[in-house]
Write an enzyme that holds these catalytic residues in place. Structure first.
Site, PDB file in Angstrom:
ATOM      1  N   GLY A  11      40.302  27.208  92.292  1.00  0.00           N
ATOM      2  CA  GLY A  11      40.637  26.757  90.943  1.00  0.00           C
ATOM      3  C   GLY A  11      39.520  27.080  89.961  1.00  0.00           C
ATOM      4  N   GLN A  12      39.307  26.155  89.042  1.00  0.00           N
ATOM      5  CA  GLN A  12      38.328  26.381  87.969  1.00  0.00           C
ATOM      6  C   GLN A  12      36.933  26.669  88.530  1.00  0.00           C
ATOM      7  OE1 GLN A  12      39.452  26.622  84.889  1.00  0.00           O
ATOM      8  NE2 GLN A  12      39.867  24.614  84.021  1.00  0.00           N
ATOM      9  N   ILE A  13      36.452  25.788  89.405  1.00  0.00           N
ATOM     10  CA  ILE A  13      35.094  25.997  89.938  1.00  0.00           C
ATOM     11  C   ILE A  13      35.107  27.161  90.928  1.00  0.00           C
ATOM     12  CG2 ILE A  13      33.107  24.974  91.133  1.00  0.00           C
ATOM     13  CD1 ILE A  13      34.059  22.237  90.244  1.00  0.00           C
ATOM     14  N   ASP A  33      43.077  29.212  99.063  1.00  0.00           N
ATOM     15  CA  ASP A  33      43.779  28.130  98.352  1.00  0.00           C
ATOM     16  C   ASP A  33      45.037  27.771  99.141  1.00  0.00           C
ATOM     17  OD1 ASP A  33      44.797  26.369  96.182  1.00  0.00           O
ATOM     18  OD2 ASP A  33      43.231  27.330  95.002  1.00  0.00           O
ATOM     19  N   ARG A  84      39.197  15.225  87.892  1.00  0.00           N
ATOM     20  CA  ARG A  84      39.504  14.078  87.015  1.00  0.00           C
ATOM     21  C   ARG A  84      40.253  14.520  85.773  1.00  0.00           C
ATOM     22  NH1 ARG A  84      34.633  10.663  85.040  1.00  0.00           N
ATOM     23  NH2 ARG A  84      33.334  12.512  85.299  1.00  0.00           N
ATOM     24  N   ARG A  90      35.864   8.987  89.032  1.00  0.00           N
ATOM     25  CA  ARG A  90      35.851   9.874  90.207  1.00  0.00           C
ATOM     26  C   ARG A  90      36.508   9.172  91.388  1.00  0.00           C
ATOM     27  NH1 ARG A  90      30.882  10.529  87.500  1.00  0.00           N
ATOM     28  NH2 ARG A  90      30.471  12.673  86.843  1.00  0.00           N
ATOM     29  N   ASN A 122      35.281  15.681  94.416  1.00  0.00           N
ATOM     30  CA  ASN A 122      34.999  14.278  94.073  1.00  0.00           C
ATOM     31  C   ASN A 122      35.977  13.314  94.730  1.00  0.00           C
ATOM     32  OD1 ASN A 122      32.727  13.920  92.361  1.00  0.00           O
ATOM     33  ND2 ASN A 122      33.807  14.973  90.702  1.00  0.00           N
ATOM     34  N   ARG A 153      21.786  18.823  84.059  1.00  0.00           N
ATOM     35  CA  ARG A 153      22.191  18.150  82.816  1.00  0.00           C
ATOM     36  C   ARG A 153      21.003  17.397  82.205  1.00  0.00           C
ATOM     37  NH1 ARG A 153      28.065  16.274  85.312  1.00  0.00           N
ATOM     38  NH2 ARG A 153      29.238  17.994  84.399  1.00  0.00           N
ATOM     39  N   HIS A 177      26.697  10.222  92.711  1.00  0.00           N
ATOM     40  CA  HIS A 177      27.179  11.024  91.580  1.00  0.00           C
ATOM     41  C   HIS A 177      28.117  10.162  90.747  1.00  0.00           C
ATOM     42  CE1 HIS A 177      28.178  14.498  89.283  1.00  0.00           C
ATOM     43  NE2 HIS A 177      29.433  14.510  89.668  1.00  0.00           N
TER      44      HIS A 177
HETATM   45  P1  A3D Z   1      40.942  22.765  90.158  1.00  0.00           P
HETATM   46  O1  A3D Z   1      40.823  23.757  89.085  1.00  0.00           O
HETATM   47  O2  A3D Z   1      42.154  21.894  90.189  1.00  0.00           O
HETATM   48  O3  A3D Z   1      40.812  23.533  91.549  1.00  0.00           O
HETATM   49  C1  A3D Z   1      40.996  22.902  92.764  1.00  0.00           C
HETATM   50  C2  A3D Z   1      41.707  23.887  93.668  1.00  0.00           C
HETATM   51  O4  A3D Z   1      41.788  23.303  94.972  1.00  0.00           O
HETATM   52  C3  A3D Z   1      43.135  24.211  93.204  1.00  0.00           C
HETATM   53  O5  A3D Z   1      43.287  25.613  93.054  1.00  0.00           O
HETATM   54  C4  A3D Z   1      43.985  23.657  94.321  1.00  0.00           C
HETATM   55  O6  A3D Z   1      45.185  24.366  94.557  1.00  0.00           O
HETATM   56  C5  A3D Z   1      43.026  23.769  95.499  1.00  0.00           C
HETATM   57  N1  A3D Z   1      43.437  22.972  96.664  1.00  0.00           N
HETATM   58  C6  A3D Z   1      44.074  21.782  96.676  1.00  0.00           C
HETATM   59  N2  A3D Z   1      44.315  21.411  97.944  1.00  0.00           N
HETATM   60  C7  A3D Z   1      43.815  22.375  98.740  1.00  0.00           C
HETATM   61  C8  A3D Z   1      43.752  22.566 100.134  1.00  0.00           C
HETATM   62  N3  A3D Z   1      44.270  21.660 100.987  1.00  0.00           N
HETATM   63  N4  A3D Z   1      43.170  23.684 100.608  1.00  0.00           N
HETATM   64  C9  A3D Z   1      42.646  24.600  99.768  1.00  0.00           C
HETATM   65  N5  A3D Z   1      42.685  24.483  98.431  1.00  0.00           N
HETATM   66  C10 A3D Z   1      43.251  23.384  97.924  1.00  0.00           C
HETATM   67  O7  A3D Z   1      39.666  21.774  90.184  1.00  0.00           O
HETATM   68  P2  A3D Z   1      38.140  22.165  89.854  1.00  0.00           P
HETATM   69  O8  A3D Z   1      37.818  23.464  90.490  1.00  0.00           O
HETATM   70  O9  A3D Z   1      37.891  21.954  88.419  1.00  0.00           O
HETATM   71  O10 A3D Z   1      37.394  20.963  90.629  1.00  0.00           O
HETATM   72  C11 A3D Z   1      37.415  20.932  92.026  1.00  0.00           C
HETATM   73  C12 A3D Z   1      36.827  19.613  92.533  1.00  0.00           C
HETATM   74  O11 A3D Z   1      35.453  19.545  92.182  1.00  0.00           O
HETATM   75  C13 A3D Z   1      37.462  18.352  91.947  1.00  0.00           C
HETATM   76  O12 A3D Z   1      37.628  17.376  92.940  1.00  0.00           O
HETATM   77  C14 A3D Z   1      36.451  17.887  90.917  1.00  0.00           C
HETATM   78  O13 A3D Z   1      36.521  16.498  90.674  1.00  0.00           O
HETATM   79  C15 A3D Z   1      35.173  18.274  91.609  1.00  0.00           C
HETATM   80  N6  A3D Z   1      33.986  18.374  90.743  1.00  0.00           N
HETATM   81  C16 A3D Z   1      32.829  17.893  91.241  1.00  0.00           C
HETATM   82  C17 A3D Z   1      31.688  17.946  90.490  1.00  0.00           C
HETATM   83  C18 A3D Z   1      30.409  17.399  91.036  1.00  0.00           C
HETATM   84  O14 A3D Z   1      29.379  17.474  90.381  1.00  0.00           O
HETATM   85  C19 A3D Z   1      30.385  16.786  92.346  1.00  0.00           C
HETATM   86  C20 A3D Z   1      31.709  18.510  89.209  1.00  0.00           C
HETATM   87  C21 A3D Z   1      32.912  19.000  88.725  1.00  0.00           C
HETATM   88  C22 A3D Z   1      34.056  18.935  89.520  1.00  0.00           C
END
Ligand code: A3D
Length: 310
Positions: A11-13, A33, A84, A90, A122, A153, A177
Protein backbone atom coordinates in the site's frame (compact mmCIF):
# COMPACT_ATOMS: atom_id res chain seq x y z
CA UNK A 1 24.23 -12.41 -5.34
CA UNK A 2 21.93 -9.56 -4.46
CA UNK A 3 20.10 -9.46 -1.16
CA UNK A 4 16.37 -10.05 -1.20
CA UNK A 5 13.87 -7.73 0.43
CA UNK A 6 10.29 -8.82 0.96
CA UNK A 7 7.69 -6.12 1.50
CA UNK A 8 4.52 -7.57 2.98
CA UNK A 9 1.84 -5.03 2.13
CA UNK A 10 2.08 -2.98 -1.04
CA UNK A 11 0.00 0.00 0.00
CA UNK A 12 1.06 3.55 0.74
CA UNK A 13 4.13 2.70 2.83
CA UNK A 14 4.92 -0.49 0.91
CA UNK A 15 5.23 1.29 -2.41
CA UNK A 16 7.56 3.97 -0.99
CA UNK A 17 9.61 1.25 0.68
CA UNK A 18 9.99 -0.41 -2.71
CA UNK A 19 11.11 2.83 -4.31
CA UNK A 20 13.64 3.63 -1.59
CA UNK A 21 15.03 0.10 -1.46
CA UNK A 22 15.49 0.17 -5.23
CA UNK A 23 17.05 3.64 -5.30
CA UNK A 24 19.45 2.63 -2.56
CA UNK A 25 20.21 -0.63 -4.40
CA UNK A 26 19.63 -2.62 -1.25
CA UNK A 27 18.72 -5.72 -3.25
CA UNK A 28 15.96 -7.33 -5.27
CA UNK A 29 12.48 -6.56 -4.05
CA UNK A 30 9.25 -8.54 -3.79
CA UNK A 31 6.02 -6.71 -2.99
CA UNK A 32 3.40 -9.06 -1.55
CA UNK A 33 -0.22 -8.08 -1.13
CA UNK A 34 -3.55 -9.90 -0.85
CA UNK A 35 -4.72 -11.86 -3.93
CA UNK A 36 -7.24 -9.12 -4.85
CA UNK A 37 -4.35 -6.66 -5.03
CA UNK A 38 -1.80 -8.88 -6.72
CA UNK A 39 -2.09 -6.99 -10.01
CA UNK A 40 -1.57 -3.56 -8.44
CA UNK A 41 1.48 -5.00 -6.64
CA UNK A 42 2.79 -6.31 -9.97
CA UNK A 43 2.04 -2.93 -11.56
CA UNK A 44 3.96 -1.03 -8.89
CA UNK A 45 6.93 -3.35 -9.29
CA UNK A 46 6.87 -2.90 -13.07
CA UNK A 47 6.51 0.86 -12.80
CA UNK A 48 9.60 0.95 -10.57
CA UNK A 49 11.53 -1.26 -13.02
CA UNK A 50 10.67 1.25 -15.72
CA UNK A 51 11.91 4.09 -13.51
CA UNK A 52 15.32 2.43 -13.12
CA UNK A 53 16.97 4.01 -16.19
CA UNK A 54 16.35 7.45 -14.67
CA UNK A 55 17.01 6.32 -11.12
CA UNK A 56 20.21 4.57 -12.19
CA UNK A 57 19.61 1.52 -10.06
CA UNK A 58 19.90 -2.17 -10.72
CA UNK A 59 17.23 -4.07 -8.86
CA UNK A 60 14.65 -6.62 -9.87
CA UNK A 61 11.18 -5.92 -8.57
CA UNK A 62 8.22 -8.28 -8.55
CA UNK A 63 4.66 -8.17 -7.26
CA UNK A 64 2.90 -11.23 -5.90
CA UNK A 65 0.33 -12.60 -3.49
CA UNK A 66 2.19 -15.87 -2.95
CA UNK A 67 4.52 -16.33 0.00
CA UNK A 68 6.54 -18.80 -2.07
CA UNK A 69 7.97 -15.73 -3.85
CA UNK A 70 9.51 -14.33 -0.67
CA UNK A 71 11.48 -17.53 -0.15
CA UNK A 72 14.91 -16.90 1.32
CA UNK A 73 14.37 -13.16 1.89
CA UNK A 74 17.10 -11.46 3.93
CA UNK A 75 14.80 -8.70 5.15
CA UNK A 76 11.03 -8.66 5.59
CA UNK A 77 9.24 -5.37 6.20
CA UNK A 78 5.61 -5.76 7.24
CA UNK A 79 3.16 -2.96 6.52
CA UNK A 80 0.21 -5.26 5.87
CA UNK A 81 -2.80 -3.97 7.73
CA UNK A 82 -5.29 -1.18 8.00
CA UNK A 83 -4.09 2.35 8.67
CA UNK A 84 -5.85 4.82 10.95
CA UNK A 85 -8.57 7.11 9.67
CA UNK A 86 -9.34 10.50 11.21
CA UNK A 87 -10.72 10.11 14.71
CA UNK A 88 -9.24 6.65 15.28
CA UNK A 89 -6.56 5.68 17.79
CA UNK A 90 -3.89 3.15 16.84
CA UNK A 91 -5.45 0.75 19.35
CA UNK A 92 -8.70 0.79 17.35
CA UNK A 93 -6.82 -1.23 14.71
CA UNK A 94 -5.88 -4.06 17.07
CA UNK A 95 -8.48 -6.69 16.19
CA UNK A 96 -8.37 -6.29 12.42
CA UNK A 97 -4.60 -6.03 12.18
CA UNK A 98 -3.98 -8.91 14.59
CA UNK A 99 -5.80 -11.17 12.14
CA UNK A 100 -3.64 -9.88 9.31
CA UNK A 101 -0.40 -10.24 11.28
CA UNK A 102 -1.36 -13.80 12.16
CA UNK A 103 -1.55 -14.69 8.46
CA UNK A 104 1.65 -12.79 7.68
CA UNK A 105 3.58 -14.47 10.51
CA UNK A 106 2.62 -17.88 9.15
CA UNK A 107 3.82 -17.05 5.64
CA UNK A 108 7.07 -15.45 6.76
CA UNK A 109 7.83 -18.29 9.16
CA UNK A 110 7.42 -20.81 6.37
CA UNK A 111 9.31 -19.05 3.60
CA UNK A 112 11.74 -16.60 5.19
CA UNK A 113 12.65 -18.07 8.56
CA UNK A 114 16.06 -16.39 8.67
CA UNK A 115 14.95 -12.90 7.64
CA UNK A 116 15.49 -9.81 9.75
CA UNK A 117 11.90 -8.66 10.26
CA UNK A 118 10.80 -5.07 10.68
CA UNK A 119 7.17 -4.60 11.66
CA UNK A 120 5.40 -1.33 10.87
CA UNK A 121 1.73 -2.27 11.23
CA UNK A 122 -0.18 -0.52 14.04
CA UNK A 123 -0.77 -0.68 16.93
CA UNK A 124 2.96 -1.12 16.56
CA UNK A 125 4.09 -2.36 19.97
CA UNK A 126 1.37 -5.02 20.06
CA UNK A 127 1.79 -6.09 16.41
CA UNK A 128 5.54 -6.61 16.72
CA UNK A 129 4.93 -8.59 19.92
CA UNK A 130 2.30 -10.71 18.14
CA UNK A 131 4.60 -11.34 15.17
CA UNK A 132 7.42 -12.37 17.52
CA UNK A 133 5.16 -14.74 19.45
CA UNK A 134 3.50 -16.23 16.37
CA UNK A 135 6.72 -16.87 14.45
CA UNK A 136 8.78 -17.95 17.45
CA UNK A 137 11.75 -16.16 15.83
CA UNK A 138 14.62 -15.18 18.13
CA UNK A 139 14.44 -11.66 19.50
CA UNK A 140 17.42 -10.37 17.51
CA UNK A 141 15.44 -11.09 14.34
CA UNK A 142 12.29 -9.07 15.10
CA UNK A 143 12.00 -5.33 15.70
CA UNK A 144 9.29 -2.73 15.31
CA UNK A 145 9.66 0.54 13.44
CA UNK A 146 8.36 3.42 15.53
CA UNK A 147 11.17 5.06 17.47
CA UNK A 148 13.03 5.79 14.24
CA UNK A 149 10.03 7.76 13.03
CA UNK A 150 9.25 9.39 16.38
CA UNK A 151 12.90 10.48 16.61
CA UNK A 152 12.83 11.82 13.05
CA UNK A 153 9.75 13.87 13.89
CA UNK A 154 11.36 15.14 17.09
CA UNK A 155 14.44 16.26 15.16
CA UNK A 156 12.40 17.78 12.33
CA UNK A 157 10.29 19.93 14.67
CA UNK A 158 13.36 21.15 16.57
CA UNK A 159 15.16 22.06 13.34
CA UNK A 160 12.08 23.82 11.97
CA UNK A 161 11.52 25.93 15.07
CA UNK A 162 15.18 26.77 15.73
CA UNK A 163 16.03 27.36 12.09
CA UNK A 164 18.97 24.93 12.11
CA UNK A 165 19.96 22.05 9.85
CA UNK A 166 18.08 18.91 10.71
CA UNK A 167 21.29 16.93 10.19
CA UNK A 168 22.78 18.64 13.25
CA UNK A 169 20.03 17.54 15.61
CA UNK A 170 20.81 14.39 17.61
CA UNK A 171 18.52 12.76 20.13
CA UNK A 172 16.14 9.92 20.78
CA UNK A 173 12.59 9.07 21.77
CA UNK A 174 11.79 6.15 24.07
CA UNK A 175 8.67 4.16 24.87
CA UNK A 176 5.56 3.02 23.07
CA UNK A 177 4.37 4.43 19.76
CA UNK A 178 1.57 6.58 21.11
CA UNK A 179 0.79 9.89 22.76
CA UNK A 180 2.72 8.86 25.89
CA UNK A 181 6.06 8.33 24.11
CA UNK A 182 9.07 9.86 25.85
CA UNK A 183 11.23 12.31 23.89
CA UNK A 184 14.41 13.11 25.83
CA UNK A 185 15.22 16.85 25.63
CA UNK A 186 17.93 16.46 28.29
CA UNK A 187 19.94 14.27 25.91
CA UNK A 188 19.19 16.11 22.69
CA UNK A 189 21.90 18.23 21.10
CA UNK A 190 22.10 20.59 18.14
CA UNK A 191 25.58 20.49 16.66
CA UNK A 192 26.87 19.39 20.06
CA UNK A 193 25.05 22.18 21.92
CA UNK A 194 22.53 20.91 24.49
CA UNK A 195 18.95 21.60 23.39
CA UNK A 196 18.13 22.69 26.94
CA UNK A 197 20.62 25.56 26.55
CA UNK A 198 19.33 26.93 23.27
CA UNK A 199 15.60 26.38 23.49
CA UNK A 200 13.22 27.73 26.11
CA UNK A 201 11.11 25.43 28.29
CA UNK A 202 8.04 26.57 26.33
CA UNK A 203 9.69 25.67 23.03
CA UNK A 204 10.77 22.27 24.36
CA UNK A 205 7.27 21.54 25.67
CA UNK A 206 5.96 22.40 22.22
CA UNK A 207 8.41 19.98 20.54
CA UNK A 208 7.38 17.22 22.96
CA UNK A 209 3.66 17.71 22.38
CA UNK A 210 3.96 17.99 18.63
CA UNK A 211 6.13 14.86 18.42
CA UNK A 212 3.68 12.87 20.50
CA UNK A 213 0.78 13.98 18.32
CA UNK A 214 2.66 13.98 15.00
CA UNK A 215 0.98 10.90 13.57
CA UNK A 216 -2.46 12.27 14.45
CA UNK A 217 -1.58 15.67 12.95
CA UNK A 218 -0.96 13.94 9.61
CA UNK A 219 -4.01 11.69 9.85
CA UNK A 220 -6.16 14.80 10.39
CA UNK A 221 -4.63 16.54 7.36
CA UNK A 222 -5.04 13.47 5.12
CA UNK A 223 -8.58 12.73 6.30
CA UNK A 224 -8.00 9.19 5.04
CA UNK A 225 -4.99 7.02 5.90
CA UNK A 226 -1.80 7.86 7.77
CA UNK A 227 1.77 9.02 7.13
CA UNK A 228 3.76 7.04 4.60
CA UNK A 229 6.90 8.87 3.36
CA UNK A 230 8.56 9.26 6.74
CA UNK A 231 7.54 5.81 8.06
CA UNK A 232 8.96 4.24 4.89
CA UNK A 233 12.29 6.04 5.13
CA UNK A 234 12.52 5.16 8.84
CA UNK A 235 12.05 1.46 8.13
CA UNK A 236 14.51 1.56 5.23
CA UNK A 237 17.14 3.11 7.52
CA UNK A 238 16.76 0.10 9.80
CA UNK A 239 16.91 -2.37 6.89
CA UNK A 240 19.98 -0.65 5.47
CA UNK A 241 21.83 -0.77 8.78
CA UNK A 242 21.21 -4.53 8.84
CA UNK A 243 22.06 -5.20 5.19
CA UNK A 244 25.23 -3.09 5.24
CA UNK A 245 26.21 -3.99 8.81
CA UNK A 246 26.35 -0.28 9.60
CA UNK A 247 25.82 -0.64 13.36
CA UNK A 248 23.61 2.40 13.48
CA UNK A 249 22.00 3.20 16.81
CA UNK A 250 18.31 3.59 16.06
CA UNK A 251 15.34 3.73 18.41
CA UNK A 252 13.40 0.52 17.67
CA UNK A 253 10.65 -1.42 19.38
CA UNK A 254 12.71 -4.29 20.79
CA UNK A 255 11.97 -7.10 23.20
CA UNK A 256 13.15 -5.94 26.60
CA UNK A 257 14.13 -8.59 29.09
CA UNK A 258 14.94 -6.46 32.10
CA UNK A 259 16.26 -3.37 30.31
CA UNK A 260 14.60 -0.24 31.68
CA UNK A 261 12.86 -2.52 34.20
CA UNK A 262 10.67 -3.91 31.40
CA UNK A 263 10.23 -7.66 30.99
CA UNK A 264 8.71 -9.44 28.02
CA UNK A 265 7.37 -6.37 26.19
CA UNK A 266 8.44 -4.61 23.01
CA UNK A 267 9.26 -1.01 23.88
CA UNK A 268 11.03 1.73 21.95
CA UNK A 269 14.67 1.77 23.06
CA UNK A 270 17.99 2.69 21.42
CA UNK A 271 19.22 -0.35 19.50
CA UNK A 272 22.33 -1.21 17.53
CA UNK A 273 21.34 -2.73 14.20
CA UNK A 274 23.94 -4.68 12.26
CA UNK A 275 24.37 -7.87 10.28
CA UNK A 276 23.21 -9.94 13.24
CA UNK A 277 19.99 -7.96 13.44
CA UNK A 278 19.22 -6.40 16.81
CA UNK A 279 22.70 -6.57 18.31
CA UNK A 280 22.40 -4.51 21.45
CA UNK A 281 19.93 -2.49 23.48
CA UNK A 282 21.44 0.58 25.13
CA UNK A 283 20.19 1.47 28.58
CA UNK A 284 20.21 5.14 29.51
CA UNK A 285 20.26 6.28 33.12
CA UNK A 286 17.01 8.19 33.35
CA UNK A 287 15.97 10.90 35.79
CA UNK A 288 13.06 10.15 38.11
CA UNK A 289 10.76 12.21 35.90
CA UNK A 290 11.85 10.46 32.67
CA UNK A 291 11.53 7.09 34.40
CA UNK A 292 8.01 7.78 35.53
CA UNK A 293 7.04 8.90 32.00
CA UNK A 294 8.52 5.67 30.66
CA UNK A 295 6.57 3.60 33.19
CA UNK A 296 3.38 5.29 32.01
CA UNK A 297 3.96 4.38 28.37
CA UNK A 298 4.99 0.84 29.35
CA UNK A 299 1.65 0.46 31.14
CA UNK A 300 -0.21 1.48 27.99
CA UNK A 301 1.80 -0.94 25.84
CA UNK A 302 1.26 -3.76 28.33
CA UNK A 303 -2.50 -3.26 28.23
CA UNK A 304 -2.58 -3.38 24.42
CA UNK A 305 -0.33 -6.43 24.33
CA UNK A 306 -2.59 -8.22 26.83
CA UNK A 307 -5.46 -7.68 24.42
CA UNK A 308 -3.67 -9.82 21.83
CA UNK A 309 -4.08 -12.75 24.27
CA UNK A 310 -0.78 -14.19 23.01
P1 A3D B 1 -2.29 0.89 3.25
O1 A3D B 1 -2.00 1.88 2.22
O2 A3D B 1 -3.72 0.54 3.52
O3 A3D B 1 -1.49 -0.44 2.90
C1 A3D B 1 -1.64 -1.62 3.61
C2 A3D B 1 -1.57 -2.75 2.61
O4 A3D B 1 -1.58 -3.98 3.34
C3 A3D B 1 -2.75 -2.76 1.63
O5 A3D B 1 -2.27 -2.75 0.29
C4 A3D B 1 -3.45 -4.05 1.97
O6 A3D B 1 -4.09 -4.69 0.88
C5 A3D B 1 -2.29 -4.89 2.50
N1 A3D B 1 -2.72 -6.07 3.26
C6 A3D B 1 -3.81 -6.21 4.04
N2 A3D B 1 -3.88 -7.47 4.51
C7 A3D B 1 -2.81 -8.13 4.02
C8 A3D B 1 -2.33 -9.44 4.14
N3 A3D B 1 -2.98 -10.36 4.89
N4 A3D B 1 -1.20 -9.78 3.49
C9 A3D B 1 -0.54 -8.87 2.74
N5 A3D B 1 -0.95 -7.61 2.57
C10 A3D B 1 -2.07 -7.24 3.21
O7 A3D B 1 -1.66 1.31 4.68
P2 A3D B 1 -0.26 2.07 4.92
O8 A3D B 1 0.77 1.48 4.02
O9 A3D B 1 -0.50 3.52 4.93
O10 A3D B 1 0.01 1.63 6.44
C11 A3D B 1 0.33 0.30 6.73
C12 A3D B 1 0.34 0.07 8.24
O11 A3D B 1 1.40 0.83 8.82
C13 A3D B 1 -0.92 0.51 8.98
O12 A3D B 1 -1.27 -0.43 9.96
C14 A3D B 1 -0.53 1.82 9.62
O13 A3D B 1 -1.29 2.11 10.78
C15 A3D B 1 0.91 1.53 9.95
N6 A3D B 1 1.75 2.71 10.20
C16 A3D B 1 2.64 2.62 11.21
C17 A3D B 1 3.45 3.68 11.51
C18 A3D B 1 4.42 3.59 12.64
O14 A3D B 1 5.18 4.52 12.88
C19 A3D B 1 4.48 2.39 13.44
C20 A3D B 1 3.38 4.86 10.75
C21 A3D B 1 2.46 4.92 9.72
C22 A3D B 1 1.65 3.82 9.44
Amino acid sequence: MRKKIALIGGGQIGQILAMLAAQKELGDIVILDIPELENPAKGKALDLMEMAPHGNYDANLAGTSSYKDIEGADVVIVTAGKPRQAGMTREDLLAVNLQIITAVAQGVKQYAPKAFCIIVTNPLDAMVYAFYKLTGFPKHQVVGMAGALDTARWKAFIALELGVSVTDVAGTVLGGHGPDMVPLPRLTTVGGVPLTEIASKEQIDKFVTRTREAGTEIVKLFGKGSAFFSPAWSAITMAESFLKDKHRIIACAALCEGEYGVKGLFIGVPCRIGAKGLEKIYEIKLTAEESSMLQKTVGVVQKTIEETKL
